[in-house]
Design a protein around this motif. Structure first.
Motif, PDB file in Angstrom:
ATOM      1  N   SER A   1     -95.306 -73.482   0.634  1.00 25.70           N
ATOM      2  CA  SER A   1     -95.468 -74.882   0.509  1.00 25.70           C
ATOM      3  C   SER A   1     -96.182 -75.295  -0.835  1.00 25.70           C
ATOM      4  CB  SER A   1     -96.638 -75.344   1.698  1.00 25.70           C
ATOM      5  OG  SER A   1     -96.181 -74.918   3.005  1.00 25.70           O
ATOM      6  N   GLN A   2     -96.855 -74.369  -1.349  1.00 28.73           N
ATOM      7  CA  GLN A   2     -97.282 -74.633  -2.969  1.00 28.73           C
ATOM      8  C   GLN A   2     -96.235 -74.367  -3.946  1.00 28.73           C
ATOM      9  OE1 GLN A   2    -100.660 -71.936  -3.890  1.00 28.73           O
ATOM     10  NE2 GLN A   2    -100.418 -72.681  -6.028  1.00 28.73           N
ATOM     11  N   ILE A   3     -95.487 -73.341  -3.586  1.00 24.73           N
ATOM     12  CA  ILE A   3     -94.377 -73.136  -4.606  1.00 24.73           C
ATOM     13  C   ILE A   3     -93.225 -74.175  -4.614  1.00 24.73           C
ATOM     14  CG2 ILE A   3     -92.349 -71.728  -5.207  1.00 24.73           C
ATOM     15  CD1 ILE A   3     -94.206 -69.325  -4.120  1.00 24.73           C
ATOM     16  N   LEU A   4     -92.971 -74.821  -3.443  1.00 22.56           N
ATOM     17  CA  LEU A   4     -92.035 -75.676  -3.217  1.00 22.56           C
ATOM     18  C   LEU A   4     -92.539 -77.066  -3.100  1.00 22.56           C
ATOM     19  CD1 LEU A   4     -90.028 -73.995   0.006  1.00 22.56           C
ATOM     20  CD2 LEU A   4     -89.393 -73.931  -2.576  1.00 22.56           C
ATOM     21  N   SER A   5     -93.884 -77.421  -3.368  1.00 18.19           N
ATOM     22  CA  SER A   5     -94.726 -78.522  -3.602  1.00 18.19           C
ATOM     23  C   SER A   5     -94.453 -79.461  -2.427  1.00 18.19           C
ATOM     24  CB  SER A   5     -94.093 -79.198  -4.865  1.00 18.19           C
ATOM     25  OG  SER A   5     -94.331 -78.542  -6.046  1.00 18.19           O
ATOM     26  N   GLY A   6     -94.108 -78.811  -1.224  1.00 10.33           N
ATOM     27  CA  GLY A   6     -94.170 -79.560  -0.073  1.00 10.33           C
ATOM     28  C   GLY A   6     -92.616 -80.273  -0.090  1.00 10.33           C
ATOM     29  N   SER A   7     -91.745 -80.204  -0.864  1.00  4.86           N
ATOM     30  CA  SER A   7     -90.560 -81.155  -1.224  1.00  4.86           C
ATOM     31  C   SER A   7     -89.303 -80.613   0.033  1.00  4.86           C
ATOM     32  CB  SER A   7     -89.990 -81.166  -2.554  1.00  4.86           C
ATOM     33  OG  SER A   7     -90.783 -81.569  -3.382  1.00  4.86           O
ATOM     34  N   ILE A   8     -89.658 -79.275   0.107  1.00  2.24           N
ATOM     35  CA  ILE A   8     -88.471 -78.835   1.115  1.00  2.24           C
ATOM     36  C   ILE A   8     -89.232 -77.574   2.149  1.00  2.24           C
ATOM     37  CG2 ILE A   8     -86.679 -76.757   1.286  1.00  2.24           C
ATOM     38  CD1 ILE A   8     -85.608 -77.751  -1.294  1.00  2.24           C
ATOM     39  N   SER A   9     -88.838 -77.856   3.588  1.00  3.54           N
ATOM     40  CA  SER A   9     -89.557 -77.108   4.664  1.00  3.54           C
ATOM     41  C   SER A   9     -89.206 -75.879   4.393  1.00  3.54           C
ATOM     42  CB  SER A   9     -89.229 -77.690   5.889  1.00  3.54           C
ATOM     43  OG  SER A   9     -87.920 -77.454   6.027  1.00  3.54           O
ATOM     44  N   ILE A  10     -90.046 -75.013   4.807  1.00  7.79           N
ATOM     45  CA  ILE A  10     -89.863 -73.414   4.984  1.00  7.79           C
ATOM     46  C   ILE A  10     -88.948 -73.110   5.646  1.00  7.79           C
ATOM     47  CG2 ILE A  10     -90.890 -71.407   5.734  1.00  7.79           C
ATOM     48  CD1 ILE A  10     -93.562 -72.397   4.884  1.00  7.79           C
ATOM     49  N   PHE A  11     -88.572 -73.948   6.843  1.00  6.89           N
ATOM     50  CA  PHE A  11     -87.427 -73.690   7.849  1.00  6.89           C
ATOM     51  C   PHE A  11     -85.889 -73.758   6.984  1.00  6.89           C
ATOM     52  CE2 PHE A  11     -83.986 -75.742  10.138  1.00  6.89           C
ATOM     53  CZ  PHE A  11     -83.785 -74.808  11.257  1.00  6.89           C
ATOM     54  N   LEU A  12     -85.966 -74.744   6.008  1.00 11.40           N
ATOM     55  CA  LEU A  12     -84.618 -74.513   5.305  1.00 11.40           C
ATOM     56  C   LEU A  12     -84.454 -73.310   4.295  1.00 11.40           C
ATOM     57  CD1 LEU A  12     -82.119 -76.063   4.408  1.00 11.40           C
ATOM     58  CD2 LEU A  12     -83.468 -77.215   2.649  1.00 11.40           C
ATOM     59  N   LEU A  13     -85.637 -73.053   3.935  1.00  9.90           N
ATOM     60  CA  LEU A  13     -85.471 -71.575   3.268  1.00  9.90           C
ATOM     61  C   LEU A  13     -84.950 -70.456   3.806  1.00  9.90           C
ATOM     62  CD1 LEU A  13     -85.982 -69.940   0.883  1.00  9.90           C
ATOM     63  CD2 LEU A  13     -88.565 -69.686   1.424  1.00  9.90           C
ATOM     64  N   GLU A  14     -85.421 -70.360   5.116  1.00 12.55           N
ATOM     65  CA  GLU A  14     -85.503 -69.268   6.290  1.00 12.55           C
ATOM     66  C   GLU A  14     -83.819 -69.521   6.740  1.00 12.55           C
ATOM     67  OE1 GLU A  14     -87.048 -66.778   6.451  1.00 12.55           O
ATOM     68  OE2 GLU A  14     -88.833 -67.510   5.393  1.00 12.55           O
ATOM     69  N   PHE A  15     -83.508 -70.743   6.697  1.00 18.24           N
ATOM     70  CA  PHE A  15     -82.140 -70.871   7.266  1.00 18.24           C
ATOM     71  C   PHE A  15     -80.962 -70.397   6.381  1.00 18.24           C
ATOM     72  CE2 PHE A  15     -78.495 -74.288   7.468  1.00 18.24           C
ATOM     73  CZ  PHE A  15     -78.064 -73.856   8.491  1.00 18.24           C
ATOM     74  N   MET A  16     -81.325 -70.525   5.026  1.00 17.68           N
ATOM     75  CA  MET A  16     -80.567 -70.269   3.886  1.00 17.68           C
ATOM     76  C   MET A  16     -80.599 -68.685   3.820  1.00 17.68           C
ATOM     77  SD  MET A  16     -81.003 -73.396   1.168  1.00 17.68           S
ATOM     78  CE  MET A  16     -79.466 -72.563  -0.059  1.00 17.68           C
ATOM     79  N   VAL A  17     -81.677 -68.149   4.102  1.00 15.14           N
ATOM     80  CA  VAL A  17     -81.754 -66.795   3.824  1.00 15.14           C
ATOM     81  C   VAL A  17     -80.894 -65.968   5.111  1.00 15.14           C
ATOM     82  CG1 VAL A  17     -83.253 -64.609   4.450  1.00 15.14           C
ATOM     83  CG2 VAL A  17     -83.984 -66.495   2.832  1.00 15.14           C
ATOM     84  N   VAL A  18     -80.742 -66.474   6.271  1.00 16.13           N
ATOM     85  CA  VAL A  18     -80.043 -66.067   7.142  1.00 16.13           C
ATOM     86  C   VAL A  18     -78.620 -66.052   7.035  1.00 16.13           C
ATOM     87  CG1 VAL A  18     -79.397 -66.380   9.711  1.00 16.13           C
ATOM     88  CG2 VAL A  18     -81.807 -66.312   9.062  1.00 16.13           C
TER      89      VAL A  18
END
Length: 437
Positions: free
Chosen positions: A122-139
């Motif tokens: 949340s800090q690295i992404l400045s709240g602009s993108i949800s962690i769900f999207l990150l995990e979605f892209m990793v999968v």
């Protein structure tokens, strides 16, 4: 008979050059589409949102740089099996590669989840993108890696130009989709969710296209697969490929995330612009080196031609040409960046020079490591890549550090890596020649 042999040789040479030319043409098309897509993303997303997207997309790019640890082994062995006409071995290699790569990627995903749990995204992404999207892209990145194994076998049978069709089609889909978004055709549905739409365009279609290519060219090897008498592909040997890909990829593809950790999200977006800009020559270089890979693998089995397989005039000319390209795009960076992204881009002083030098060294290292990969000698590149990883870890734990200092440190570490690899490769070549004498 001699005349027919000469004609056959010339026809084969012309056909080979045609394939290389087609690969270069497709790569150029891919680069053009990538530039268009990047500029569209830049115009559609705000400063922080663009920076957060660059961080997430760079992590995705890092993920898809892996091959599960067995892809390069499979490629080298499949090349020899193709030459010897060993159909049974080819079937076994395809089956083992996808099976063992899938298991490896599952372990990678679990490891990622554990490590990711302790990172404040949340800090690295400045709240602009949800962690769900990150995990979605990793999968989807891991699924893309698994499906991209087909590329290894295509290059082994000298059909490398087919591997570039998938990214070209995918980039074309992204271009059309982003153009619709730019024209506000989906404004009512996507307002506030643009980045999810963009992510889906980039990641969803590639695995499906790769699997279609697999079925098209290798479906005849899916039936009556004999039982392997031994492990043709081993995790022990593949681990060195895996570590090398991870250590090298974290520098090249996850650099914006590191910059975001050191500075802020907007700064990460600016780093992503230069990363994308200076990585373009690497796309062309990769095509050439992938094309050369098969010949290096075949030549390395003959001691009398090992000198040629290690380095030749064509590689020397290509390296000089690549350095000229890097120098040219550095000299023209202001003009090209303004033409590409407009006058809104204001990059920090010295960044262009540092990124240009860093990528020129990465390109040089890629020449050497490709040769070592093609002769299944990846242990040394994997070990020396630890130098750059240590540089990153040290900087992440320093209280007073900045992006410029990180870039200077990476430049020095990669230069040391190149020197070590060149010296050890030359030593191996001398020993090999002595054994053959």
């Amino acid at each position: 008979m001699e005349i027919f042999s000469i004609i056959s040789l010339k026809v084969s040479k012309i056909f080979s050059q045609y394939r290389l030319a087609s690969m270069m043409l497709l790569t150029s098309t891919n680069i053009a589409l990538s530039l268009i897509n990047f500029s569209l993303c830049f115009s559609l997303l705000s400063g922080e949102s663009f920076g957060a997207w660059i961080i997430v997309y760079s992590i995705y790019q890092w993920i898809i740089s892996f091959d599960g640890g067995v892809g390069n082994q499979a490629r080298n062995k499949y090349t020899i099996a193709e030459k010897n006409g060993d159909i049974s071995l080819k079937k076994i290699l395809i089956k083992e590669a996808f099976k063992k790569s899938g298991l490896s990627l599952l372990v990678i995903w679990i490891t990622w989840l554990v490590i990711s749990f302790f990172i404040n995204w949340s800090q690295i992404l400045s709240g602009s993108i949800s962690i769900f999207l990150l995990e979605f892209m990793v999968v989807f990145g891991l699924l893309n890696v698994w499906s991209k194994l087909v590329n290894k076998f295509l290059f082994a049978i000298n059909l490398g130009f087919v591997t570039i069709i998938v990214p070209v089609i995918n980039n074309l889909i992204v271009t059309i989709g982003l153009t619709f978004l730019k024209l506000n055709l989906f404004s009512d549905l996507l307002t506030g969710h643009e980045v999810y739409y963009i992510a889906s365009l980039y990641i969803v279609f590639s695995p499906m296209l790769n699997l279609l290519i697999l079925y098209k060219f290798f479906n005849v090897y899916f039936c009556n697969i004999p039982k392997a008498l031994k492990d043709e592909l081993t995790y022990k040997d593949g681990a060195w490929f895996f570590f090398f890909q991870g250590f090298s990829g974290i520098i090249l593809l996850a650099l914006p995330a590191i910059v975001g950790f050191l500075g802020n999200t907007t700064l990460a977006g600016e780093a992503g612009i230069l990363l994308r800009y200076y990585s373009l020559p690497l796309l062309i270089l990769t095509v050439f080196l992938q094309y050369e890979w098969r010949n290096i693998t075949l030549n390395s089995t003959k001691k009398i031609t090992f000198e040629l397989s290690v380095w030749n005039k064509r590689l020397s000319f290509s390296w000089v040409l690549m350095m000229f390209i890097f120098l040219s795009i550095f000299m023209l960076d202001d003009f090209i960046l303004k033409l590409w992204l407009g006058d809104t881009v204001k990059l920090p002083l010295n960044w262009s020079f540092l990124f240009g030098l860093l990528f020129a060294l990465i390109a040089t290292k890629r020449f050497v490591t490709t040769i070592l990969q093609a002769i299944s000698s990846i242990k040394r590149p994997a070990v020396v890549s630890l130098l750059s990883l240590l540089v990153i870890l040290v900087h992440l734990n320093m209280e007073d550090t900045n992006t410029e200092l990180l870039l200077y440190s990476l430049i020095i570490s990669i230069l040391i890596e190149i020197l070590i690899l060149v010296l050890t490769m030359r030593y191996s070549r001398i020993n090999h020649n002595k054994e053959g004498a």
